[in-house]
Design a protein around this motif. Sequence first.
Motif, PDB file in Angstrom:
ATOM      1  N   GLU A 101     -12.854 -10.559  -2.816  1.00  0.00           N
ATOM      2  CA  GLU A 101     -13.139  -9.889  -2.610  1.00  0.00           C
ATOM      3  C   GLU A 101     -13.732 -10.714  -1.261  1.00  0.00           C
ATOM      4  OE1 GLU A 101     -13.957  -6.535  -1.456  1.00  0.00           O
ATOM      5  OE2 GLU A 101     -12.633  -6.337  -4.188  1.00  0.00           O
ATOM      6  N   HIS A 102     -13.174 -12.440  -1.196  1.00  0.00           N
ATOM      7  CA  HIS A 102     -13.641 -13.311  -0.013  1.00  0.00           C
ATOM      8  C   HIS A 102     -12.181 -13.573  -0.096  1.00  0.00           C
ATOM      9  CE1 HIS A 102     -18.124 -12.546  -0.753  1.00  0.00           C
ATOM     10  NE2 HIS A 102     -17.766 -12.124  -2.126  1.00  0.00           N
ATOM     11  N   ASP A 103     -12.703 -14.635   1.024  1.00  0.00           N
ATOM     12  CA  ASP A 103     -11.088 -15.452   1.742  1.00  0.00           C
ATOM     13  C   ASP A 103     -11.120 -16.397   0.224  1.00  0.00           C
ATOM     14  OD1 ASP A 103     -11.581 -18.145   2.055  1.00  0.00           O
ATOM     15  OD2 ASP A 103     -13.547 -17.283   2.830  1.00  0.00           O
ATOM     16  N   TYR A 104      -9.953 -17.366  -0.327  1.00  0.00           N
ATOM     17  CA  TYR A 104      -9.415 -18.074  -1.191  1.00  0.00           C
ATOM     18  C   TYR A 104     -10.548 -19.114  -1.232  1.00  0.00           C
ATOM     19  CZ  TYR A 104      -6.480 -20.604   1.844  1.00  0.00           C
ATOM     20  OH  TYR A 104      -6.451 -21.438   3.402  1.00  0.00           O
ATOM     21  N   LEU A 105     -11.078 -19.730   0.021  1.00  0.00           N
ATOM     22  CA  LEU A 105     -11.544 -20.763  -0.026  1.00  0.00           C
ATOM     23  C   LEU A 105     -13.161 -20.761  -0.358  1.00  0.00           C
ATOM     24  CD1 LEU A 105     -10.341 -22.545   2.904  1.00  0.00           C
ATOM     25  CD2 LEU A 105     -10.156 -23.545   0.928  1.00  0.00           C
ATOM     26  N   TRP A 106     -13.416 -19.608  -0.328  1.00  0.00           N
ATOM     27  CA  TRP A 106     -14.957 -18.967  -0.416  1.00  0.00           C
ATOM     28  C   TRP A 106     -15.377 -19.542  -1.868  1.00  0.00           C
ATOM     29  CZ3 TRP A 106     -17.454 -16.068  -4.487  1.00  0.00           C
ATOM     30  CH2 TRP A 106     -18.531 -15.657  -4.056  1.00  0.00           C
ATOM     31  N   ARG A 107     -15.043 -19.050  -3.429  1.00  0.00           N
ATOM     32  CA  ARG A 107     -15.635 -19.430  -4.297  1.00  0.00           C
ATOM     33  C   ARG A 107     -15.308 -21.635  -4.540  1.00  0.00           C
ATOM     34  NH1 ARG A 107     -10.992 -18.829  -9.366  1.00  0.00           N
ATOM     35  NH2 ARG A 107      -9.528 -19.888  -8.457  1.00  0.00           N
ATOM     36  N   HIS A 108     -14.375 -21.929  -3.551  1.00  0.00           N
ATOM     37  CA  HIS A 108     -14.812 -23.403  -3.781  1.00  0.00           C
ATOM     38  C   HIS A 108     -15.696 -23.834  -3.291  1.00  0.00           C
ATOM     39  CE1 HIS A 108     -10.649 -23.516  -5.520  1.00  0.00           C
ATOM     40  NE2 HIS A 108     -10.236 -22.264  -5.012  1.00  0.00           N
ATOM     41  N   TYR A 109     -15.909 -23.111  -1.921  1.00  0.00           N
ATOM     42  CA  TYR A 109     -16.688 -23.968  -0.717  1.00  0.00           C
ATOM     43  C   TYR A 109     -18.566 -23.664  -1.563  1.00  0.00           C
ATOM     44  CZ  TYR A 109     -19.432 -24.362   3.592  1.00  0.00           C
ATOM     45  OH  TYR A 109     -19.840 -25.050   4.761  1.00  0.00           O
TER      46      TYR A 109
END
Length: 292
Positions: A101-109
């Motif tokens: 549900e977020h952009d692909y970098l979100w979980r890394h950020y």
Amino acid sequence: MENLNTTNFIAKPETTLAAMQTSIDLGKTKDEICEALKKTSKKLSRLQEKMFANNRYSVLICLQGMDTSGKDSLIREVFKRFNARGLHVYSYKTPTSTELEHDYLWRHYIALPERGKFSVYNRSHYENVLVSRVHPEYVLSENLPGIHEVEDIKDGLWQQRFEQINNFEKHIAQNGVIVFKFFLYISKSEQKRRLLRRLDNEKHNWKFAPSDLEEREHWDAYIKYYEEAIKNTSKPHAPWYIIPADDKPTARFLVANTIFDVLQKYDIAAPEVADEVLENINKYRQQLRSEK
């Protein structure tokens, strides 16, 4: 090994993986390499303590490599002397429904290290320009505007992601995150040996999955996309290190030494003791010893 220059492993614009080695002779026995790693690991743990107290920098370590390249065991051996409160390891699998549900970098950020701490990404945001290129159908689950089927995915998407990743890493580097990116480079023949070991050794059977063989069929594509990703995203603030990884102890030693060599160049020192404490240290000592 005394004259080992870890900067030699930094990827250059002209770097091609075909020209890089998957093994290197350090001129030492396996036991000597393991002992050298032990010493470097201890020095890193002491540096971690100072970094925690200094509370100004943090460290992000991204580990990438083909299946069986030794990421898990490297994390275990290099960081096992760290204080657990200052080290967080994240192993990235298929994105969850919440993450999608977020952009692909979100979980890394949101997994970036706090000041004074280390984060290790076992696989990282680079999966989105590696696995997703080999299997572009994965992109469809991101529900991106204008992309409804695989045919809608054009080469421009990957160039756009390289730029986004560079901006992401530049932003965090400018805010005190020291970024390391390691590609554990193994040969196809070494991967075959390690996969067979998982099948032949009963206690390692659990490590094997049929998907390992399916992904192995895409070896050439992965190498091509790794090379493109490395060329497009190896920057002074976030360089890629190509680590020969056919021999696990050697790879662990090279990664540990690289991290230590870079970190000791930073102004990382424990805070000075307050004058009041220094002036009264004997008083405090006596107070404690006189307790009944």
